[in-house]
Design a protein around this motif. Sequence first.
Motif, short mmCIF file in Angstrom:
data_model
loop_
_atom_site.label_atom_id
_atom_site.label_comp_id
_atom_site.label_asym_id
_atom_site.label_seq_id
_atom_site.Cartn_x
_atom_site.Cartn_y
_atom_site.Cartn_z
N VAL A 1 0.79 -1.20 0.10
CA VAL A 1 -0.06 0.22 0.13
C VAL A 1 0.63 1.43 0.19
N GLU A 2 2.01 1.32 0.98
CA GLU A 2 2.83 2.23 1.08
C GLU A 2 3.62 2.64 -0.26
N ARG A 3 4.07 1.46 -0.85
CA ARG A 3 4.80 1.58 -1.98
C ARG A 3 4.32 2.32 -3.15
N ASP A 4 2.97 2.13 -3.36
CA ASP A 4 1.95 2.71 -4.51
C ASP A 4 1.54 3.86 -4.05
N ASP A 5 1.64 4.36 -2.88
CA ASP A 5 1.05 5.55 -2.38
C ASP A 5 1.64 6.64 -3.01
N THR A 6 1.07 7.66 -3.80
CA THR A 6 1.42 8.61 -4.48
C THR A 6 1.42 9.79 -3.70
N PHE A 7 0.54 10.03 -2.52
CA PHE A 7 0.17 11.20 -1.60
C PHE A 7 1.29 11.23 -0.55
N ASN A 8 1.51 10.14 -0.19
CA ASN A 8 2.81 10.07 0.75
C ASN A 8 3.87 9.24 0.17
N ALA A 9 4.62 9.65 -0.75
CA ALA A 9 5.30 8.94 -1.37
C ALA A 9 6.46 8.56 -0.82
N TYR A 10 6.92 7.07 -1.02
CA TYR A 10 7.60 6.53 -0.22
C TYR A 10 9.28 6.94 -0.81
N VAL A 11 10.18 6.96 0.28
CA VAL A 11 11.31 7.45 -0.03
C VAL A 11 12.42 6.70 0.65
N LEU A 12 13.48 6.25 0.08
CA LEU A 12 14.64 5.78 0.95
C LEU A 12 15.64 6.64 1.07
N ASN A 13 15.76 6.74 2.48
CA ASN A 13 17.07 7.73 2.91
C ASN A 13 18.29 6.94 3.04
N ALA A 14 19.18 7.10 2.02
CA ALA A 14 20.32 6.49 2.00
C ALA A 14 21.85 7.23 2.28
N PRO A 15 22.72 6.51 2.31
CA PRO A 15 24.09 7.02 2.61
C PRO A 15 24.50 7.74 1.42
N LEU A 16 25.62 9.00 1.64
CA LEU A 16 25.87 9.62 0.44
C LEU A 16 26.64 8.84 -0.43
N SER A 17 27.44 7.84 0.13
CA SER A 17 28.28 6.76 -0.84
C SER A 17 27.38 6.24 -1.78
N HIS A 18 26.10 6.01 -1.61
CA HIS A 18 25.31 5.16 -2.48
C HIS A 18 24.92 6.05 -3.82
N LYS A 19 25.12 7.02 -3.90
CA LYS A 19 25.07 7.96 -5.10
C LYS A 19 26.15 7.43 -6.09
#
Lengths: 340, 63
Positions: free
Chosen positions: A224-242
């Motif tokens: 449900v959260e994966r497809d929620d566009t109102f509270n869009a899911y976000v992955l907070n990742a380390p800077l190195s991942h970029k």
Amino acid sequence: MALDYTGKEVVRGKQIAEIAVEQLYKDQSIAKGYIAVDTGAKHGVVKTETSTDVTEQAYTGQALTGDGNFTLFDYQINHIKSESKVDILQDTLRDTPFADDMSAGAANIDSSRFMQLAAEQLGNKIAYKSQVQRWVGVTAAQKAAIAALVPGAGQGSITAAMQTKVAALPTTLRNGWLTSVLYNSWNATKTPGLGSYIKVAGTAVTSANIAAEYAKIYSAIPAVERDDTFNAYVLNAPLSHKAFIKIANNSVGAAQQVNFLDNNGEMSYNGIAINFVEMVEDVVIGTPSKSLALNMDLESDDNMLEVGDYANGSDVKYFRNINAWSVHVSRQDKNVVYGG
Amino acid sequence: MEAKTENKVIAKSVFLNPFNKGVSYAEFLAAIPKGKTIEEYCNKQITKEELEFLIEDLKHLKK
């Protein structure tokens, strides 16, 4: 006297060489709407969470006894108030290029160029350290509590590796989102314990395995959260991942497989935005947008810098910032912690 | 003299899956029979990836 440094002054007079200043990462989490910001609270905030359940029953036409409930619970999160202060005596600059804009006279040691530089740099550093603390801050008490948790591999327990990571974090005045997700008392009974996050087993992330690891994270996000566009899911990742992602997307030699979307630096995995922050290595926190909250007195407190004379009869000036804030995590059971 | 037949009840050893909810590392390690390594105990019970994760995470366990 409070000073709000929001712009640069035009430097008049001699040509002055540019100074190389420290570059600090600027977190865009709030600007991008990933973090909820609650302001206007002097002492703290009260949060309310709700849940409902109802059982369908066969129609009888008679006065049916209700079968369901509506549950609410409150808890309070108090700000921690802090002060950052630096004392400077500009007399030590008399034999430096900053002396160029000091007025003549032995009593005159104010360098406007230095004061501007110091205010800007200190202000940026204070804001940056607050930003880092919001992600990975941990108090001594929180460290002890997390160290005391019984580790395990399955859901409902913390990994031993995460306990090691938390133990290695610098101790701060406040807890940040990572350690708050891991351990808190934000429940109906206000019982402190392991947070109710969804755990994904982690490993040392490299450019070679990052796509596979993000596939695991993606799979763990509640549908449900994966497809929620109102509270869009976000992955907070380390800077190195970029960097890992960019390398992975442009593999040398083998046929290119673009697993991550890179839209002018805005990266995502299967439609889930990736937000690069000052996160512990090999840890990713996935959340619905705004389930991580920042509670403050005034949002601009981060950027307020007071400059003044230390004492009568003294040439020492002080730069001072006062701040009061706390963090909070809601919808805990929708949050994924890779490496948790 | 009549031979007595003993009714033996052989206890079946149950694998304690460390990835089950609520299973702590302490319980898992205590469940491993003496003389068996973690790899031997977990053989064919968990995936290779799970085993690699387990061995790595156990290195962080406080003694």
